[in-house]
Write an enzyme that holds these catalytic residues in place. Structure first.
Site: not given
Ligand code: DGL
Length: 235
Positions: A11, A42-43, A74-75, A183-185
């Protein structure tokens, strides 16, 4: 041998940490990355919304003739992978299995905490994957919806620390020895998370995803002989 690129989506910029690992571990592979910044986070979205947005990114990757797709989110893995993998020919690799595997192998006291977006936590995808490997592991899942937008905003350390402290407050007093950054962030604020939580072991799927990718490419004889591009596209 297949010199087509690997496609990766997220995302936003979090998934770049996975792209980086892929480039590091598989230097012969080309990559195309799409970060759907316009629609992040996206979450907090509905499953249907996430499926539609992810489909859009997958279409972009397929138009770039990718041989395999990594959901570096992940989402999207939790909400959309099951649906979209039935719709396209190239194989999809998600990030949840890898993080869950690493955490279940590492915990000594059989207590694991998972921090992730609301959608990922609501799906209990990590809990299911960890229990599939060891049903005795106690899994505490915490939704931390402010963290991915915080990373995207690229704030100062002090601001990050404040938001991380508030977000992780419910974990205070829990005696888990392993934390999954679901979450990859979040690896991008790992320093701040460490300052708040101290001595726990941290995991995210990234290193294992690259290894898993290598195994699949070898097995299917899809390894590339030359890297001719690494493209990042942020929408
Ligand atoms: N980086 C995304 C993840 O791993 C989600 C971040 C988001 O858009 O909420 O879930």
């Amino acid at each position: 041998m297949d010199n087509r690129p690997i496609g990766l989506l997220d995302s936003g910029l979090g998934g770049l940490s996975i792209a980086k690992k892929v480039i590091e571990k598989l230097p012969n592979e080309s990559t195309v990355f799409i970060g759907d910044n316009a629609h992040m986070p996206y979450g907090n979205r509905t499953k249907e919304d996430i499926i539609n947005l992810t489909r859009r990114s997958v279409k972009f990757l397929l138009n770039n003739d990718v041989k395999l797709v990594i959901f570096a989110c992940n989402t999207a893995t939790a909400a959309a992978m099951g649906t979209i993998e039935k719709e396209i020919e190239p194989q999809i690799i998600g990030v949840i299995q890898s993080g869950a595997l690493a955490a279940s192998r590492t915990t000594k006291n059989k207590k694991v905490a998972v921090v992730a977006t609301s959608v990922t936590v609501g799906s209990h995808a990590y809990e299911k994957e960890i229990h599939f490997r060891d049903p005795e592991i106690e899994v505490t899942e915490l939704a931390t919806p402010k963290l991915a937008p915080l990373v995207e905003a690229q704030e100062e350390h002090a601001t990050n620390l404040k938001v991380v402290k508030e977000s992780l407050a419910p974990l205070k007093g829990k005696d888990f020895d392993t934390l999954v950054l679901g979450c990859t962030h979040y690896p991008l604020i790992e320093q701040e998370i460490k300052e708040i939580l101290g001595e726990v072991l941290f995991f995210n799927g990234s290193p294992r995803v690259a290894l898993h990718l290598k195994e699949i490419l070898k097995e299917k004889q899809l390894l590339s002989t030359e890297n001719n591009m690494n493209i990042t596209f942020i929408d």
